[in-house]
Design an enzyme around this catalytic site. Sequence first.
Site, mmCIF file in Angstrom:
data_model
loop_
_atom_site.group_PDB
_atom_site.id
_atom_site.type_symbol
_atom_site.label_atom_id
_atom_site.label_comp_id
_atom_site.label_asym_id
_atom_site.label_seq_id
_atom_site.Cartn_x
_atom_site.Cartn_y
_atom_site.Cartn_z
ATOM 1 N N GLU A 135 -2.595 24.683 -40.076
ATOM 2 C CA GLU A 135 -3.843 24.229 -39.463
ATOM 3 C C GLU A 135 -4.960 24.083 -40.488
ATOM 4 O O GLU A 135 -5.750 23.138 -40.417
ATOM 5 C CB GLU A 135 -4.259 25.183 -38.335
ATOM 6 C CG GLU A 135 -3.255 25.289 -37.203
ATOM 7 C CD GLU A 135 -2.828 23.943 -36.632
ATOM 8 O OE1 GLU A 135 -3.641 22.996 -36.631
ATOM 9 O OE2 GLU A 135 -1.675 23.834 -36.197
ATOM 10 N N CYS B 286 4.730 18.889 -36.169
ATOM 11 C CA CYS B 286 3.289 18.681 -36.047
ATOM 12 C C CYS B 286 3.011 17.786 -34.852
ATOM 13 O O CYS B 286 3.696 16.779 -34.649
ATOM 14 C CB CYS B 286 2.744 18.046 -37.325
ATOM 15 S SG CYS B 286 0.961 17.704 -37.279
ATOM 16 N N HIS C 210 -4.683 20.860 -42.336
ATOM 17 C CA HIS C 210 -5.242 19.719 -41.595
ATOM 18 C C HIS C 210 -6.712 19.509 -41.937
ATOM 19 O O HIS C 210 -7.196 18.367 -42.000
ATOM 20 C CB HIS C 210 -5.121 19.959 -40.086
ATOM 21 C CG HIS C 210 -3.845 19.453 -39.478
ATOM 22 N ND1 HIS C 210 -3.447 18.137 -39.549
ATOM 23 C CD2 HIS C 210 -2.888 20.099 -38.757
ATOM 24 C CE1 HIS C 210 -2.303 17.987 -38.909
ATOM 25 N NE2 HIS C 210 -1.936 19.161 -38.430
#
Length: 214
Positions: free
Chosen positions: A169, A126, A172
């Site tokens: 993603e 990441c 996140h």
Amino acid sequence: MEIPDARAPLAEQVEQLLDTGGPLPIVAAGDPVLRAATEPYDGQLGPALLARFVAALRVTMHAAPGVGLAAPQVGVGLRIAVIEDPALVPQEVRVARGRVPQPFRVLVNPVYEPVGTGRAAFFEGCLSVPGYQAVVARAAEVRLTGQDEHGRALDEVFSGWPARIVQHETDHLDGTLYLDRAEPRSLSSDAAVAERWSQPTPDEAARHLGFELP
């Protein structure tokens, strides 16, 4: 670079970020913005500012370099992410990981759900956790819904490595880092992965580091 005022409206925060030009600074683990659920996008930036922000996310992703970047990773709590993967990897890696090229995509208000019960585990890193990687078991296939940057509906099934990217993603945007889902015993420095665990699958790492794969 001055950090945008988190108390300011989101449009002002984004304007402050974009004023400097070039790649945006990437927020590292430990910043609260990475642990907060994002605000659904509902026109807060307006079409022109959204286009500029998306372009900046793409530039930043390429410069890092990475294959995905979510708005919180540049300090903006909006439910927006970008992905793009040229998949420039050896054929054996491509086959083992299901890694195929992905064109540039903008994900607005994305949500995913597993398709079936299949799981796949691979080393994952990441941009907000620099220097380390760990094995994460994720759904092998997911259905992603949401919109693109023009408001058009997105409803697509992703499998293999693209499924991993969209899960990473989208996580996140929910305040979840890949480490939350990782096998703790697999945590390795980038140098260790390059030296010891660069095989197409993490089977050897699992044997030597003492963790189980799904």
